[in-house]
Design a protein around this motif. Structure first.
Motif, mmCIF file in Angstrom:
data_model
loop_
_atom_site.group_PDB
_atom_site.id
_atom_site.type_symbol
_atom_site.label_atom_id
_atom_site.label_comp_id
_atom_site.label_asym_id
_atom_site.label_seq_id
_atom_site.Cartn_x
_atom_site.Cartn_y
_atom_site.Cartn_z
ATOM 1 N N VAL A 171 -99.059 26.226 14.052
ATOM 2 C CA VAL A 171 -98.413 25.358 13.059
ATOM 3 C C VAL A 171 -99.005 23.953 13.151
ATOM 4 C CG1 VAL A 171 -96.244 24.230 12.427
ATOM 5 C CG2 VAL A 171 -96.269 26.672 12.935
ATOM 6 N N ALA A 172 -99.239 23.476 14.389
ATOM 7 C CA ALA A 172 -99.826 22.149 14.585
ATOM 8 C C ALA A 172 -101.235 22.073 14.020
ATOM 9 C CB ALA A 172 -99.847 21.803 16.075
ATOM 10 N N LEU A 173 -101.905 23.218 13.937
ATOM 11 C CA LEU A 173 -103.258 23.262 13.399
ATOM 12 C C LEU A 173 -103.290 23.351 11.875
ATOM 13 C CD1 LEU A 173 -104.985 25.636 15.969
ATOM 14 C CD2 LEU A 173 -105.340 23.179 15.702
ATOM 15 N N GLY A 174 -102.103 23.495 11.262
ATOM 16 C CA GLY A 174 -102.062 23.479 9.812
ATOM 17 C C GLY A 174 -101.555 24.741 9.140
ATOM 18 N N TYR A 175 -101.303 25.790 9.919
ATOM 19 C CA TYR A 175 -100.761 27.016 9.336
ATOM 20 C C TYR A 175 -99.261 26.849 9.124
ATOM 21 C CZ TYR A 175 -105.187 29.183 10.658
ATOM 22 O OH TYR A 175 -106.524 29.476 10.783
ATOM 23 N N SER A 176 -98.721 27.533 8.133
ATOM 24 C CA SER A 176 -97.279 27.479 7.903
ATOM 25 C C SER A 176 -96.574 28.292 8.989
ATOM 26 C CB SER A 176 -96.929 28.054 6.527
ATOM 27 O OG SER A 176 -97.153 29.462 6.503
ATOM 28 N N GLN A 177 -95.269 28.078 9.127
ATOM 29 C CA GLN A 177 -94.498 28.811 10.121
ATOM 30 C C GLN A 177 -94.592 30.316 9.867
ATOM 31 O OE1 GLN A 177 -92.766 27.247 12.651
ATOM 32 N NE2 GLN A 177 -92.188 29.211 13.566
ATOM 33 N N VAL A 178 -94.509 30.701 8.601
ATOM 34 C CA VAL A 178 -94.586 32.120 8.243
ATOM 35 C C VAL A 178 -95.961 32.688 8.592
ATOM 36 C CG1 VAL A 178 -94.543 33.773 6.335
ATOM 37 C CG2 VAL A 178 -92.859 31.924 6.423
ATOM 38 N N GLN A 179 -97.018 31.953 8.230
ATOM 39 C CA GLN A 179 -98.370 32.414 8.534
ATOM 40 C C GLN A 179 -98.584 32.540 10.035
ATOM 41 O OE1 GLN A 179 -100.460 29.236 6.404
ATOM 42 N NE2 GLN A 179 -101.465 30.778 5.120
ATOM 43 N N ALA A 180 -98.170 31.507 10.773
ATOM 44 C CA ALA A 180 -98.370 31.497 12.223
ATOM 45 C C ALA A 180 -97.626 32.648 12.896
ATOM 46 C CB ALA A 180 -97.914 30.165 12.796
ATOM 47 N N THR A 181 -96.400 32.881 12.463
ATOM 48 C CA THR A 181 -95.605 33.966 13.043
ATOM 49 C C THR A 181 -96.265 35.316 12.796
ATOM 50 O OG1 THR A 181 -93.556 32.703 12.712
ATOM 51 C CG2 THR A 181 -93.343 35.086 13.050
ATOM 52 N N LYS A 182 -96.756 35.523 11.584
ATOM 53 C CA LYS A 182 -97.417 36.781 11.249
ATOM 54 C C LYS A 182 -98.725 36.946 12.031
ATOM 55 C CE LYS A 182 -99.044 39.675 7.437
ATOM 56 N NZ LYS A 182 -100.262 40.100 8.173
ATOM 57 N N MET A 183 -99.488 35.860 12.161
ATOM 58 C CA MET A 183 -100.756 35.914 12.888
ATOM 59 C C MET A 183 -100.542 36.332 14.333
ATOM 60 S SD MET A 183 -102.464 32.454 11.313
ATOM 61 C CE MET A 183 -103.841 32.368 12.465
ATOM 62 N N VAL A 184 -99.515 35.764 14.967
ATOM 63 C CA VAL A 184 -99.223 36.100 16.364
ATOM 64 C C VAL A 184 -98.694 37.528 16.472
ATOM 65 C CG1 VAL A 184 -97.767 35.560 18.354
ATOM 66 C CG2 VAL A 184 -98.841 33.709 17.051
ATOM 67 N N LYS A 185 -97.833 37.898 15.542
ATOM 68 C CA LYS A 185 -97.263 39.251 15.552
ATOM 69 C C LYS A 185 -98.357 40.308 15.436
ATOM 70 C CE LYS A 185 -93.976 42.241 13.113
ATOM 71 N NZ LYS A 185 -93.017 42.335 11.972
ATOM 72 N N ASP A 186 -99.376 40.038 14.623
ATOM 73 C CA ASP A 186 -100.442 41.014 14.390
ATOM 74 C C ASP A 186 -101.290 41.294 15.630
ATOM 75 O OD1 ASP A 186 -99.675 41.313 11.775
ATOM 76 O OD2 ASP A 186 -101.217 39.991 10.938
ATOM 77 N N VAL A 187 -101.338 40.337 16.562
ATOM 78 C CA VAL A 187 -102.199 40.512 17.735
ATOM 79 C C VAL A 187 -101.409 40.577 19.045
ATOM 80 C CG1 VAL A 187 -104.128 39.335 16.598
ATOM 81 C CG2 VAL A 187 -102.558 38.013 18.034
ATOM 82 N N PHE A 188 -100.090 40.513 18.949
ATOM 83 C CA PHE A 188 -99.264 40.361 20.155
ATOM 84 C C PHE A 188 -99.378 41.546 21.114
ATOM 85 C CE2 PHE A 188 -95.303 40.934 22.505
ATOM 86 C CZ PHE A 188 -95.294 39.744 23.215
ATOM 87 N N GLN A 189 -99.525 41.202 22.387
ATOM 88 C CA GLN A 189 -99.435 42.151 23.489
ATOM 89 C C GLN A 189 -98.698 41.457 24.630
ATOM 90 O OE1 GLN A 189 -103.127 44.068 24.678
ATOM 91 N NE2 GLN A 189 -103.971 43.815 22.625
#
Length: 206
Positions: A171-189
């Motif tokens: 989010v600090a880098l410019g992604y929205s909260q929704v985008q950031a959450t989805k990005m992390v969810k897609d790669v989470f381990q």
């Protein structure tokens, strides 16, 4: 101007770090590509810096090498590109990848970065192609003296802490909260630290 800071890494909260220099703490914002190269908290670091003074703030940006800082300084010369957007660009791709994208006119890769629309990407290519021709961007030693960043190990955060820190950094880098959450969810381990989650998230959109 503050050109270099040497001290003890006191805190690391991507994309910010706090470096203790004889009792004075310097808060520095780094692109993720540089932050990956940091040693563990408590160790000594040397960070090359770029100091920005505005009417409402004084900001300190840091880089692993002088070459990365030189590239940052070239990027912010482009019309419509400020320090925050330049930092986002250099977080989403390495210096070598950015130079290659500009050289190849790869608009598609550039517009995947938050805040970089088609017009901005085209402007970067047009304005920077000649300027980057003589800029030597090559692998250098890292902030803790190592060469291979990918082999660097990091401590494993708790699951929820790693996820929240990774999302906050994106989010600090410019992604929205929704985008950031989805990005992390897609790669989470479960086994990944916050830094590894950030790196994986950024790589996944490349």
């Amino acid at each position: 101007m503050l050109g270099r800071i040497r001290g003890t890494l006191a805190e690391k909260t991507p994309p910010f770090v706090l470096v203790d220099v004889m009792g004075v703490g310097y808060e520095i914002q780094l692109p993720m590509t540089s932050l990956y190269q940091l040693p563990d908290v408590g160790n000594e670091v040397i960070i090359f810096t770029h100091f920005v003074v505005r009417e409402d703030a004084q900001l300190l940006f840091g880089f692993a090498t002088k070459k990365e800082r030189a590239l940052f300084r070239e990027v912010i010369k482009a019309n419509g590109v400020g320090p925050k957007l330049a930092l986002t660009i250099l977080s989403g791709m390495s210096a070598q990848q950015f130079v290659q994208a500009v050289h190849d006119g790869d608009i598609t890769s550039l517009v995947k970065l938050p805040g970089v629309g088609k017009k901005t990407a085209e402007r970067l290519v047009v304005e920077m192609k000649d300027r980057l021709g003589n800029l030597d961007i090559s692998a250098s030693v890292t902030l803790d003296g190592n060469v291979n960043v990918d082999e660097q190990t990091t401590s494993i955060d708790t699951t929820e802490s790693a996820k929240s820190e990774a999302i906050s950094a994106l989010v600090a880098l410019g992604y929205s909260q929704v985008q950031a959450t989805k990005m992390v969810k897609d790669v989470f381990q479960d086994s990944l630290s916050s830094e590894e989650l950030i790196r994986a998230s950024l790589r996944n959109i490349a």
